[in-house]
Design an enzyme around this catalytic site. Structure first.
Site, PDB file in Angstrom:
ATOM      1  N   ALA A 240      37.089  38.790  44.699  1.00 30.12           N
ATOM      2  CA  ALA A 240      37.534  37.851  45.746  1.00 30.12           C
ATOM      3  C   ALA A 240      38.951  38.110  46.261  1.00 30.12           C
ATOM      4  O   ALA A 240      39.494  37.307  47.016  1.00 30.12           O
ATOM      5  CB  ALA A 240      37.400  36.393  45.303  1.00 30.12           C
ATOM      6  N   ALA A 241      39.523  39.252  45.894  1.00 32.36           N
ATOM      7  CA  ALA A 241      40.861  39.581  46.420  1.00 32.36           C
ATOM      8  C   ALA A 241      40.800  39.700  47.941  1.00 32.36           C
ATOM      9  O   ALA A 241      41.632  39.133  48.665  1.00 32.36           O
ATOM     10  CB  ALA A 241      41.346  40.896  45.824  1.00 32.36           C
ATOM     11  N   GLY A 242      39.770  40.406  48.438  1.00 35.93           N
ATOM     12  CA  GLY A 242      39.613  40.571  49.887  1.00 35.93           C
ATOM     13  C   GLY A 242      39.316  39.248  50.574  1.00 35.93           C
ATOM     14  O   GLY A 242      39.832  38.968  51.660  1.00 35.93           O
ATOM     15  N   ASP A 243      38.499  38.421  49.925  1.00 38.10           N
ATOM     16  CA  ASP A 243      38.150  37.118  50.519  1.00 38.10           C
ATOM     17  C   ASP A 243      39.394  36.237  50.644  1.00 38.10           C
ATOM     18  O   ASP A 243      39.583  35.541  51.644  1.00 38.10           O
ATOM     19  CB  ASP A 243      37.116  36.396  49.642  1.00 38.10           C
ATOM     20  CG  ASP A 243      35.834  37.212  49.478  1.00 38.10           C
ATOM     21  OD1 ASP A 243      35.506  37.992  50.397  1.00 38.10           O
ATOM     22  OD2 ASP A 243      35.168  37.072  48.438  1.00 38.10           O
TER      23      ASP A 243
HETATM   24  O1  RIB Z   1      33.842  39.084  47.179  1.00 36.42           O
HETATM   25  C1  RIB Z   1      33.484  38.587  45.927  1.00 36.42           C
HETATM   26  C2  RIB Z   1      32.131  37.928  45.984  1.00 36.42           C
HETATM   27  O2  RIB Z   1      31.154  38.903  46.274  1.00 36.42           O
HETATM   28  C3  RIB Z   1      31.670  37.303  44.676  1.00 36.42           C
HETATM   29  O3  RIB Z   1      32.098  35.978  44.536  1.00 36.42           O
HETATM   30  C4  RIB Z   1      30.161  37.475  44.734  1.00 36.42           C
HETATM   31  O4  RIB Z   1      29.453  36.293  44.825  1.00 36.42           O
HETATM   32  C5  RIB Z   1      29.898  38.395  45.909  1.00 36.42           C
HETATM   33  O5  RIB Z   1      29.422  37.703  47.005  1.00 36.42           O
END
Ligand code: RIB
Length: 298
Positions: A240-243
Protein backbone atom coordinates in the site's frame (compact mmCIF):
# COMPACT_ATOMS: atom_id res chain seq x y z
CA UNK A 1 -14.96 19.28 -4.98
CA UNK A 2 -15.35 15.53 -4.55
CA UNK A 3 -13.23 12.55 -5.61
CA UNK A 4 -15.29 9.55 -6.70
CA UNK A 5 -13.19 6.41 -6.38
CA UNK A 6 -14.36 3.28 -8.21
CA UNK A 7 -12.22 0.79 -6.34
CA UNK A 8 -11.68 -2.62 -4.85
CA UNK A 9 -12.22 -3.56 -1.24
CA UNK A 10 -10.20 -6.65 -0.31
CA UNK A 11 -9.67 -8.77 2.72
CA UNK A 12 -5.90 -9.11 2.91
CA UNK A 13 -4.53 -12.40 4.26
CA UNK A 14 -1.03 -11.33 5.22
CA UNK A 15 1.67 -13.97 5.81
CA UNK A 16 5.12 -13.06 7.14
CA UNK A 17 7.62 -15.36 5.42
CA UNK A 18 11.41 -15.71 5.40
CA UNK A 19 11.34 -15.67 1.58
CA UNK A 20 8.70 -15.84 -1.16
CA UNK A 21 7.43 -19.38 -1.64
CA UNK A 22 9.15 -21.16 -4.55
CA UNK A 23 7.54 -23.49 -7.13
CA UNK A 24 6.93 -26.86 -5.45
CA UNK A 25 7.83 -25.55 -1.99
CA UNK A 26 5.58 -25.62 1.10
CA UNK A 27 6.56 -22.77 3.35
CA UNK A 28 5.54 -22.13 6.97
CA UNK A 29 4.72 -18.50 7.73
CA UNK A 30 5.99 -16.90 10.90
CA UNK A 31 2.93 -14.67 11.42
CA UNK A 32 -0.55 -14.24 9.92
CA UNK A 33 -3.12 -11.42 10.00
CA UNK A 34 -6.45 -10.68 8.27
CA UNK A 35 -6.64 -6.99 7.42
CA UNK A 36 -8.57 -4.46 5.33
CA UNK A 37 -6.95 -3.76 1.96
CA UNK A 38 -7.61 -3.48 -1.76
CA UNK A 39 -5.97 -0.79 -3.88
CA UNK A 40 -9.27 1.06 -4.09
CA UNK A 41 -10.00 1.01 -0.37
CA UNK A 42 -6.42 1.94 0.52
CA UNK A 43 -6.50 4.91 -1.87
CA UNK A 44 -9.87 6.06 -0.51
CA UNK A 45 -8.56 5.91 3.05
CA UNK A 46 -5.41 7.83 2.10
CA UNK A 47 -7.58 10.47 0.38
CA UNK A 48 -9.86 10.77 3.41
CA UNK A 49 -6.95 10.89 5.87
CA UNK A 50 -5.46 13.65 3.72
CA UNK A 51 -8.67 15.66 4.04
CA UNK A 52 -10.40 14.98 0.68
CA UNK A 53 -14.15 14.53 0.20
CA UNK A 54 -13.95 10.96 -1.10
CA UNK A 55 -16.89 8.84 -2.26
CA UNK A 56 -16.06 5.18 -2.65
CA UNK A 57 -17.96 3.08 -5.20
CA UNK A 58 -17.47 -0.66 -4.73
CA UNK A 59 -18.89 -3.94 -3.54
CA UNK A 60 -18.31 -6.33 -0.65
CA UNK A 61 -20.01 -9.51 0.62
CA UNK A 62 -22.85 -8.80 3.06
CA UNK A 63 -21.11 -10.77 5.85
CA UNK A 64 -18.08 -8.49 5.61
CA UNK A 65 -19.92 -5.25 6.32
CA UNK A 66 -17.45 -4.57 9.18
CA UNK A 67 -14.84 -3.75 6.51
CA UNK A 68 -17.21 -1.14 5.05
CA UNK A 69 -17.66 0.26 8.57
CA UNK A 70 -13.87 0.51 8.89
CA UNK A 71 -13.79 2.66 5.74
CA UNK A 72 -16.58 4.87 7.06
CA UNK A 73 -14.69 5.29 10.35
CA UNK A 74 -11.70 6.59 8.39
CA UNK A 75 -13.91 9.28 6.83
CA UNK A 76 -14.80 7.65 3.48
CA UNK A 77 -18.33 8.22 2.15
CA UNK A 78 -19.52 4.64 1.47
CA UNK A 79 -23.03 5.29 0.17
CA UNK A 80 -21.81 3.86 -3.15
CA UNK A 81 -20.56 0.62 -1.56
CA UNK A 82 -23.05 -2.20 -2.16
CA UNK A 83 -23.33 -5.37 -0.11
CA UNK A 84 -23.34 -8.39 -2.41
CA UNK A 85 -23.99 -12.12 -2.24
CA UNK A 86 -20.74 -12.69 -4.11
CA UNK A 87 -17.71 -13.43 -1.86
CA UNK A 88 -15.60 -10.38 -1.10
CA UNK A 89 -12.40 -9.82 -3.02
CA UNK A 90 -9.31 -11.00 -1.21
CA UNK A 91 -5.55 -10.95 -1.49
CA UNK A 92 -2.98 -13.50 -0.35
CA UNK A 93 0.05 -11.43 0.59
CA UNK A 94 3.52 -12.71 1.46
CA UNK A 95 5.77 -10.20 3.23
CA UNK A 96 9.51 -10.85 3.65
CA UNK A 97 11.76 -9.46 6.45
CA UNK A 98 12.97 -6.70 4.09
CA UNK A 99 9.36 -5.51 3.68
CA UNK A 100 8.90 -6.71 0.08
CA UNK A 101 5.59 -8.29 -0.85
CA UNK A 102 4.12 -10.73 -3.39
CA UNK A 103 0.36 -10.72 -3.92
CA UNK A 104 -2.21 -13.14 -5.37
CA UNK A 105 -5.65 -11.61 -5.96
CA UNK A 106 -9.18 -12.96 -6.06
CA UNK A 107 -11.58 -10.40 -7.58
CA UNK A 108 -14.91 -11.62 -6.13
CA UNK A 109 -17.42 -8.86 -5.40
CA UNK A 110 -15.05 -6.25 -6.88
CA UNK A 111 -15.98 -7.65 -10.28
CA UNK A 112 -19.71 -7.01 -9.83
CA UNK A 113 -19.63 -3.27 -10.55
CA UNK A 114 -21.88 -2.72 -13.58
CA UNK A 115 -22.28 0.05 -16.16
CA UNK A 116 -25.52 0.97 -14.38
CA UNK A 117 -23.68 1.38 -11.05
CA UNK A 118 -21.21 3.66 -12.82
CA UNK A 119 -23.96 5.82 -14.37
CA UNK A 120 -25.76 6.15 -11.04
CA UNK A 121 -22.60 7.02 -9.13
CA UNK A 122 -21.70 9.77 -11.60
CA UNK A 123 -25.21 11.13 -11.84
CA UNK A 124 -24.88 14.09 -9.48
CA UNK A 125 -21.25 15.05 -10.09
CA UNK A 126 -19.93 18.50 -10.93
CA UNK A 127 -17.23 19.38 -13.51
CA UNK A 128 -14.76 20.28 -10.76
CA UNK A 129 -14.95 16.73 -9.37
CA UNK A 130 -12.34 14.02 -9.97
CA UNK A 131 -12.78 10.35 -10.71
CA UNK A 132 -10.16 7.83 -9.65
CA UNK A 133 -9.92 4.16 -10.53
CA UNK A 134 -7.45 1.29 -10.51
CA UNK A 135 -7.51 -2.09 -12.28
CA UNK A 136 -9.11 -4.34 -9.64
CA UNK A 137 -12.80 -3.71 -10.43
CA UNK A 138 -15.15 -4.32 -13.36
CA UNK A 139 -16.59 -1.70 -15.77
CA UNK A 140 -13.45 0.45 -15.92
CA UNK A 141 -14.13 1.32 -19.54
CA UNK A 142 -17.53 2.75 -18.53
CA UNK A 143 -15.93 4.67 -15.65
CA UNK A 144 -13.38 6.33 -17.96
CA UNK A 145 -15.89 7.13 -20.72
CA UNK A 146 -18.69 8.36 -18.48
CA UNK A 147 -16.36 10.48 -16.34
CA UNK A 148 -15.02 12.22 -19.44
CA UNK A 149 -18.52 12.71 -20.80
CA UNK A 150 -19.46 14.39 -17.51
CA UNK A 151 -16.35 16.60 -17.95
CA UNK A 152 -14.73 15.30 -14.79
CA UNK A 153 -10.99 15.03 -14.25
CA UNK A 154 -9.89 11.41 -14.52
CA UNK A 155 -7.01 9.80 -12.59
CA UNK A 156 -6.12 6.23 -13.50
CA UNK A 157 -3.77 3.87 -11.69
CA UNK A 158 -3.64 0.76 -13.93
CA UNK A 159 -2.61 -1.59 -11.14
CA UNK A 160 -2.35 -4.50 -11.27
CA UNK A 161 -1.32 -4.11 -14.92
CA UNK A 162 -2.93 -6.45 -17.47
CA UNK A 163 -3.08 -6.64 -21.26
CA UNK A 164 -6.72 -5.44 -21.15
CA UNK A 165 -5.55 -2.00 -19.96
CA UNK A 166 -4.26 -1.23 -23.45
CA UNK A 167 -7.77 -1.68 -24.91
CA UNK A 168 -9.27 0.94 -22.57
CA UNK A 169 -10.13 4.47 -23.79
CA UNK A 170 -6.92 5.90 -22.35
CA UNK A 171 -7.50 9.22 -24.14
CA UNK A 172 -10.09 9.89 -21.39
CA UNK A 173 -7.34 9.93 -18.74
CA UNK A 174 -6.00 13.26 -17.41
CA UNK A 175 -3.60 11.84 -14.84
CA UNK A 176 -1.91 8.45 -15.16
CA UNK A 177 -0.07 7.04 -12.14
CA UNK A 178 2.17 4.04 -12.76
CA UNK A 179 5.16 2.28 -11.25
CA UNK A 180 8.15 1.33 -13.40
CA UNK A 181 6.76 -2.10 -14.33
CA UNK A 182 3.39 -0.67 -15.32
CA UNK A 183 5.10 2.15 -17.23
CA UNK A 184 7.12 -0.40 -19.23
CA UNK A 185 4.05 -2.53 -19.98
CA UNK A 186 1.84 0.37 -21.04
CA UNK A 187 4.47 1.95 -23.31
CA UNK A 188 5.90 -1.34 -24.60
CA UNK A 189 9.44 -0.10 -23.82
CA UNK A 190 12.08 -1.42 -21.43
CA UNK A 191 14.61 1.40 -21.11
CA UNK A 192 13.54 4.18 -18.79
CA UNK A 193 14.55 6.92 -21.23
CA UNK A 194 12.45 5.32 -23.99
CA UNK A 195 9.49 5.02 -21.63
CA UNK A 196 9.71 8.74 -20.84
CA UNK A 197 9.96 9.58 -24.55
CA UNK A 198 6.81 7.57 -25.34
CA UNK A 199 4.90 9.30 -22.57
CA UNK A 200 6.09 12.72 -23.74
CA UNK A 201 5.27 12.07 -27.39
CA UNK A 202 2.16 9.90 -27.25
CA UNK A 203 0.53 10.89 -23.97
CA UNK A 204 0.52 14.66 -24.33
CA UNK A 205 -3.21 14.78 -23.42
CA UNK A 206 -2.31 13.57 -19.97
CA UNK A 207 0.00 14.16 -17.01
CA UNK A 208 1.99 11.09 -16.00
CA UNK A 209 3.47 10.18 -12.63
CA UNK A 210 5.99 7.34 -12.48
CA UNK A 211 6.67 6.06 -8.98
CA UNK A 212 10.24 4.85 -8.65
CA UNK A 213 10.30 3.15 -5.24
CA UNK A 214 13.37 4.17 -3.24
CA UNK A 215 14.30 6.65 -6.00
CA UNK A 216 11.16 8.74 -5.47
CA UNK A 217 8.75 9.92 -8.17
CA UNK A 218 8.81 11.68 -11.52
CA UNK A 219 5.93 13.73 -12.92
CA UNK A 220 5.77 14.48 -16.64
CA UNK A 221 3.73 17.58 -17.43
CA UNK A 222 3.15 19.54 -20.62
CA UNK A 223 6.01 21.97 -20.07
CA UNK A 224 8.12 20.44 -17.36
CA UNK A 225 9.35 17.35 -15.58
CA UNK A 226 9.31 17.31 -11.79
CA UNK A 227 11.43 14.89 -9.80
CA UNK A 228 11.02 14.37 -6.06
CA UNK A 229 13.33 12.11 -4.04
CA UNK A 230 11.97 9.50 -1.68
CA UNK A 231 12.57 9.85 2.06
CA UNK A 232 14.93 7.27 3.54
CA UNK A 233 13.24 5.08 6.16
CA UNK A 234 13.53 1.49 7.45
CA UNK A 235 10.78 -0.39 5.63
CA UNK A 236 8.97 -3.26 7.34
CA UNK A 237 6.12 -3.69 4.81
CA UNK A 238 5.80 -1.90 1.48
CA UNK A 239 2.18 -3.03 0.89
CA UNK A 240 0.00 0.00 0.00
CA UNK A 241 2.97 2.37 -0.30
CA UNK A 242 1.80 3.34 -3.80
CA UNK A 243 -1.83 3.63 -2.68
CA UNK A 244 -0.85 5.94 0.16
CA UNK A 245 1.19 8.09 -2.22
CA UNK A 246 -1.73 8.35 -4.66
CA UNK A 247 -4.28 9.32 -2.01
CA UNK A 248 -2.09 11.97 -0.41
CA UNK A 249 -0.86 13.32 -3.74
CA UNK A 250 -4.31 13.51 -5.32
CA UNK A 251 -5.92 15.10 -2.29
CA UNK A 252 -3.38 17.93 -2.42
CA UNK A 253 -3.15 18.24 -6.22
CA UNK A 254 -6.90 18.25 -6.81
CA UNK A 255 -7.23 21.14 -4.39
CA UNK A 256 -4.63 23.08 -6.39
CA UNK A 257 -1.55 22.58 -4.24
CA UNK A 258 1.61 23.18 -6.26
CA UNK A 259 2.56 19.87 -8.01
CA UNK A 260 5.99 19.56 -6.35
CA UNK A 261 4.54 20.12 -2.89
CA UNK A 262 1.78 17.59 -3.60
CA UNK A 263 4.36 15.01 -4.75
CA UNK A 264 6.44 15.62 -1.63
CA UNK A 265 3.37 15.13 0.56
CA UNK A 266 2.60 11.85 -1.20
CA UNK A 267 6.20 10.67 -0.73
CA UNK A 268 6.14 11.58 2.97
CA UNK A 269 2.88 9.72 3.57
CA UNK A 270 4.12 6.61 1.79
CA UNK A 271 7.47 6.75 3.65
CA UNK A 272 5.54 6.57 6.93
CA UNK A 273 3.27 3.78 5.63
CA UNK A 274 6.19 1.45 4.80
CA UNK A 275 7.44 1.62 8.38
CA UNK A 276 4.19 -0.07 9.48
CA UNK A 277 2.62 -3.46 8.86
CA UNK A 278 -0.45 -3.96 6.67
CA UNK A 279 -2.19 -1.97 3.96
CA UNK A 280 -5.09 0.27 5.09
CA UNK A 281 -3.93 0.29 8.69
CA UNK A 282 -0.48 1.61 7.73
CA UNK A 283 -1.79 4.85 6.18
CA UNK A 284 -0.84 7.84 8.33
CA UNK A 285 -2.99 10.72 9.51
CA UNK A 286 -2.53 14.23 8.19
CA UNK A 287 -0.91 15.31 11.48
CA UNK A 288 1.65 12.54 11.19
CA UNK A 289 2.48 13.61 7.64
CA UNK A 290 2.80 17.26 8.71
CA UNK A 291 5.14 16.31 11.57
CA UNK A 292 7.22 14.09 9.23
CA UNK A 293 7.56 16.88 6.66
CA UNK A 294 8.50 19.41 9.32
CA UNK A 295 11.20 17.03 10.58
CA UNK A 296 12.53 16.44 7.07
CA UNK A 297 12.38 20.06 5.85
CA UNK A 298 15.38 20.89 3.63
O1 RIB B 1 -1.70 -2.15 -3.12
C1 RIB B 1 -1.84 -3.05 -2.06
C2 RIB B 1 -3.13 -3.82 -2.20
O2 RIB B 1 -3.07 -4.63 -3.36
C3 RIB B 1 -3.41 -4.80 -1.07
O3 RIB B 1 -4.10 -4.21 -0.01
C4 RIB B 1 -4.17 -5.92 -1.77
O4 RIB B 1 -5.49 -6.05 -1.38
C5 RIB B 1 -4.04 -5.63 -3.25
O5 RIB B 1 -5.20 -5.10 -3.78
Amino acid sequence: MAIINFGSINIDHVYQVDHFVQPGETLASTHYQTLLGGKGANQSIALAQAGADVRHVGSIHENDASFKQALIKKGVDCRGVKCSEVPSGHAIIQVTPSGENAIVLFGGANQTITAKTVMQALDDTRPSDWVLTQNETSSIEEVLRQAKENQLKVAFNPAPMSESVKQLPLDCVDLLIVNETEAAAITGKEEFEEIVTVFKEQWSHCEVIITLGKAGVMMLRKDDVIKVNAFTVDAVDTTAAGDTFIGYFLSAYSSHTDAKQALRRGCAASAIAVTREGAAQSIPSQKEVDRFLAKHAN
